[in-house]
Design a protein around this motif. Sequence first.
Motif, PDB file in Angstrom:
ATOM      1  N   UNK A  82     -12.950  26.819  -8.659  1.00 20.66           N
ATOM      2  CA  UNK A  82     -11.727  27.274  -9.332  1.00 20.66           C
ATOM      3  C   UNK A  82     -12.005  28.525 -10.150  1.00 20.66           C
ATOM      4  N   UNK A  83     -10.934  29.224 -10.414  1.00 19.24           N
ATOM      5  CA  UNK A  83     -11.028  30.401 -11.279  1.00 19.24           C
ATOM      6  C   UNK A  83      -9.692  30.495 -12.022  1.00 19.24           C
ATOM      7  N   UNK A  84      -9.687  30.187 -13.294  1.00 19.62           N
ATOM      8  CA  UNK A  84      -8.467  30.116 -14.116  1.00 19.62           C
ATOM      9  C   UNK A  84      -7.404  29.218 -13.471  1.00 19.62           C
ATOM     10  N   UNK A  85      -6.389  29.834 -12.835  1.00 17.63           N
ATOM     11  CA  UNK A  85      -5.263  29.020 -12.339  1.00 17.63           C
ATOM     12  C   UNK A  85      -5.318  28.799 -10.829  1.00 17.63           C
ATOM     13  N   UNK A  86      -6.438  29.150 -10.226  1.00 17.86           N
ATOM     14  CA  UNK A  86      -6.544  29.018  -8.765  1.00 17.86           C
ATOM     15  C   UNK A  86      -7.643  28.011  -8.439  1.00 17.86           C
ATOM     16  N   UNK A  87      -7.332  27.066  -7.544  1.00 16.79           N
ATOM     17  CA  UNK A  87      -8.330  26.045  -7.206  1.00 16.79           C
ATOM     18  C   UNK A  87      -8.410  25.908  -5.674  1.00 16.79           C
ATOM     19  N   UNK A  88      -9.622  25.685  -5.186  1.00 16.42           N
ATOM     20  CA  UNK A  88      -9.832  25.630  -3.731  1.00 16.42           C
ATOM     21  C   UNK A  88      -9.879  24.185  -3.233  1.00 16.42           C
ATOM     22  N   UNK A  89      -9.256  23.935  -2.065  1.00 20.98           N
ATOM     23  CA  UNK A  89      -9.407  22.622  -1.408  1.00 20.98           C
ATOM     24  C   UNK A  89      -9.717  22.829   0.082  1.00 20.98           C
ATOM     25  N   UNK A 111      -2.251  27.483  -8.646  1.00 27.35           N
ATOM     26  CA  UNK A 111      -2.167  27.933  -7.243  1.00 27.35           C
ATOM     27  C   UNK A 111      -3.299  27.239  -6.491  1.00 27.35           C
ATOM     28  N   UNK A 112      -2.941  26.511  -5.436  1.00 27.14           N
ATOM     29  CA  UNK A 112      -3.970  25.795  -4.669  1.00 27.14           C
ATOM     30  C   UNK A 112      -4.264  26.576  -3.389  1.00 27.14           C
ATOM     31  N   UNK A 113      -5.532  26.960  -3.231  1.00 28.19           N
ATOM     32  CA  UNK A 113      -5.929  27.710  -2.030  1.00 28.19           C
ATOM     33  C   UNK A 113      -6.315  26.719  -0.944  1.00 28.19           C
ATOM     34  N   UNK A 114      -5.440  26.602   0.074  1.00 27.67           N
ATOM     35  CA  UNK A 114      -5.737  25.750   1.237  1.00 27.67           C
ATOM     36  C   UNK A 114      -5.722  26.669   2.456  1.00 27.67           C
ATOM     37  N   UNK A 115      -6.289  27.876   2.262  1.00 25.69           N
ATOM     38  CA  UNK A 115      -6.154  28.916   3.292  1.00 25.69           C
ATOM     39  C   UNK A 115      -7.391  29.054   4.176  1.00 25.69           C
ATOM     40  N   UNK A 116      -8.158  27.958   4.288  1.00 20.74           N
ATOM     41  CA  UNK A 116      -9.182  27.895   5.325  1.00 20.74           C
ATOM     42  C   UNK A 116     -10.504  28.569   4.975  1.00 20.74           C
ATOM     43  N   UNK A 117     -11.424  28.521   5.950  1.00 20.24           N
ATOM     44  CA  UNK A 117     -12.800  28.921   5.640  1.00 20.24           C
ATOM     45  C   UNK A 117     -12.955  30.406   5.314  1.00 20.24           C
ATOM     46  N   UNK A 118     -12.021  31.238   5.777  1.00 22.20           N
ATOM     47  CA  UNK A 118     -12.105  32.660   5.418  1.00 22.20           C
ATOM     48  C   UNK A 118     -11.099  32.975   4.302  1.00 22.20           C
ATOM     49  N   UNK A 119     -10.969  32.059   3.370  1.00 21.61           N
ATOM     50  CA  UNK A 119      -9.956  32.129   2.307  1.00 21.61           C
ATOM     51  C   UNK A 119      -9.858  33.493   1.614  1.00 21.61           C
ATOM     52  N   UNK A 120      -8.657  34.045   1.680  1.00 16.50           N
ATOM     53  CA  UNK A 120      -8.394  35.324   1.016  1.00 16.50           C
ATOM     54  C   UNK A 120      -8.318  35.128  -0.500  1.00 16.50           C
ATOM     55  N   UNK A 158       1.086  26.330  -3.146  1.00 14.79           N
ATOM     56  CA  UNK A 158      -0.045  26.047  -2.247  1.00 14.79           C
ATOM     57  C   UNK A 158      -0.049  27.133  -1.179  1.00 14.79           C
ATOM     58  N   UNK A 159      -1.200  27.751  -0.969  1.00 16.76           N
ATOM     59  CA  UNK A 159      -1.294  28.786   0.073  1.00 16.76           C
ATOM     60  C   UNK A 159      -2.008  28.200   1.291  1.00 16.76           C
ATOM     61  N   UNK A 160      -1.334  28.234   2.449  1.00 19.41           N
ATOM     62  CA  UNK A 160      -1.908  27.709   3.695  1.00 19.41           C
ATOM     63  C   UNK A 160      -1.275  26.381   4.045  1.00 19.41           C
ATOM     64  N   UNK A 161      -0.550  26.354   5.179  1.00 20.32           N
ATOM     65  CA  UNK A 161       0.139  25.103   5.555  1.00 20.32           C
ATOM     66  C   UNK A 161      -0.443  24.535   6.846  1.00 20.32           C
ATOM     67  N   UNK A 162      -1.785  24.381   6.849  1.00 25.50           N
ATOM     68  CA  UNK A 162      -2.385  23.624   7.957  1.00 25.50           C
ATOM     69  C   UNK A 162      -2.745  22.245   7.393  1.00 25.50           C
ATOM     70  N   UNK A 163      -3.824  21.622   7.883  1.00 20.56           N
ATOM     71  CA  UNK A 163      -4.088  20.247   7.452  1.00 20.56           C
ATOM     72  C   UNK A 163      -4.171  20.111   5.931  1.00 20.56           C
ATOM     73  N   UNK A 164      -5.033  20.925   5.289  1.00 22.88           N
ATOM     74  CA  UNK A 164      -5.232  20.735   3.840  1.00 22.88           C
ATOM     75  C   UNK A 164      -3.948  21.019   3.052  1.00 22.88           C
ATOM     76  N   UNK A 165      -3.245  22.091   3.403  1.00 20.09           N
ATOM     77  CA  UNK A 165      -2.041  22.462   2.654  1.00 20.09           C
ATOM     78  C   UNK A 165      -0.945  21.417   2.787  1.00 20.09           C
ATOM     79  N   UNK A 166      -0.681  20.982   4.035  1.00 28.22           N
ATOM     80  CA  UNK A 166       0.393  20.004   4.263  1.00 28.22           C
ATOM     81  C   UNK A 166       0.094  18.694   3.533  1.00 28.22           C
ATOM     82  N   UNK A 167      -1.167  18.221   3.659  1.00 26.12           N
ATOM     83  CA  UNK A 167      -1.502  16.932   3.046  1.00 26.12           C
ATOM     84  C   UNK A 167      -1.572  17.040   1.521  1.00 26.12           C
TER      85      UNK A 167
END
Length: 395
Positions: A280-287, A160-169, A19-28
Amino acid sequence: MVNLKFLQRSFLMDKRIVIIGASLSGLYTALALSSKNIKSILIEKNKIIAENINDGRAIALSFGSMQIIKSMNLWHELEKCAGRIEKIKVSEKSTLLNFAHQDAMGFIVEGHNLLKTALVKVKQDPNITLLDNSTYELITNQPDLAQIKINDTLYQPELIIAADGKFSNLRDLCNIKTKEHDYKQSCIITKIEHELPHNNTAYEIFCPSGPFALLPLKDPYQSGIVWTESNQLVKTLIELPEEKLLYFLSKNFEKILGKGKLLTKPSFYPLKLIMAQEYYCYNIVLVGDAAHSIHPIAGQGFNLGLQDIDLLCNLINQANQLGMRLSNPSILEQYQDIRKKTNRRMAIFTDGINKLFSNNLYSISLLRQFGLSTLEQTPFFKKMFVKYAMAEISK
Ligand SMILES: Cc1cc2nc3c(=O)[nH]c(=O)nc-3n(C[C@H](O)[C@H](O)[C@H](O)COP(=O)(O)OP(=O)(O)OC[C@H]3O[C@@H](n4cnc5c(N)ncnc54)[C@H](O)[C@@H]3O)c2cc1C
């Protein structure tokens, strides 16, 4: 001699999810996965120091979100610092719209409490490896193969879960397009102490250029403020000495809650709608905000994030039990299909309310007051609104 790198790698290899990003979405997300006994590695670029977490937002959580957090075994902790919303009063000039429910319609938890409570749990959880102050490099993302270098070590997670916020890299690396709209507005956030008790009532006051929300905190004499104004005005307001800013804030809350004082230094957030076109794109998904960042006028951003997390983790669990790869396209497609519709509906709703209530034209103001008084006299619509606010019918 023990090969440390080998040990570290084999220890982390049993984590099939990064999981990328350990703020609210990543932690939860990490906690939701762990509640299903699924291990993950959680990566955060910043150093996390619990004492320095200072998110001054008062976050409104729906009844549905509370139930999701409960399923992560976290609500008993958060409840200790959660205010209850038992009534909502919406007003413009003299028009008033009242909502009430015998149970709490929702809860108000300060952002730093949501983060700290989750962080404590994450740190104690053997299913979660938290790597803060860390960097990653996506090496490849193709059907059934993802490779990611984290702090110079190569991993091959299934998902890989992208929890890296509104400007997600990660979203950019996947070339996922977004729809964006700059509101040219910002929110001023602060916390006040006031003379009169809030009686577990949330107030939404529509002022000439934007809405002003008072959110009841756990302490009956404390409320969170979210004040939306044009970027230009916010820039001026936020630079005022605190007693002057308090004077302008008081104009909106004094009649309701009596005299007040600031408990936190006011901060501000520029507002922009950003909606990912694919989730999502293959193995990456956005939350969370990586998938949708909406106007906070209805306090729904993280509520939607929690619904994303709940659905995604349930689907991952099903895939896991069936022995499927965790990035199986059928589960990610199902996730995208369901969540995109709900998130889009909420984005349109909040966008519309903001347009309607941030407009000072006389004709629009009359229309608004007519709408509010009609709604006040229509119990059916009021009931529907309360159900929606509680997130009972939003899925
Ligand atoms: C004024 C305001 C009021 C709000 N009120 C409410 C409310 O009442 N109710 C509600 O439900 N929602 C509310 N929201 C929305 C809510 O705050 C957001 O939806 C939520 O904070 C989003 O969390 P997130 O974890 O998805 O994203 P973020 O908080 O942006 O977190 C992203 C994380 O990813 C990390 N990161 C980024 N890039 C990398 C990288 N390359 N490597 C590693 N880590 C990285 C960041 O450092 C950060 O920790 C409000 C929002 C605003 C602005």
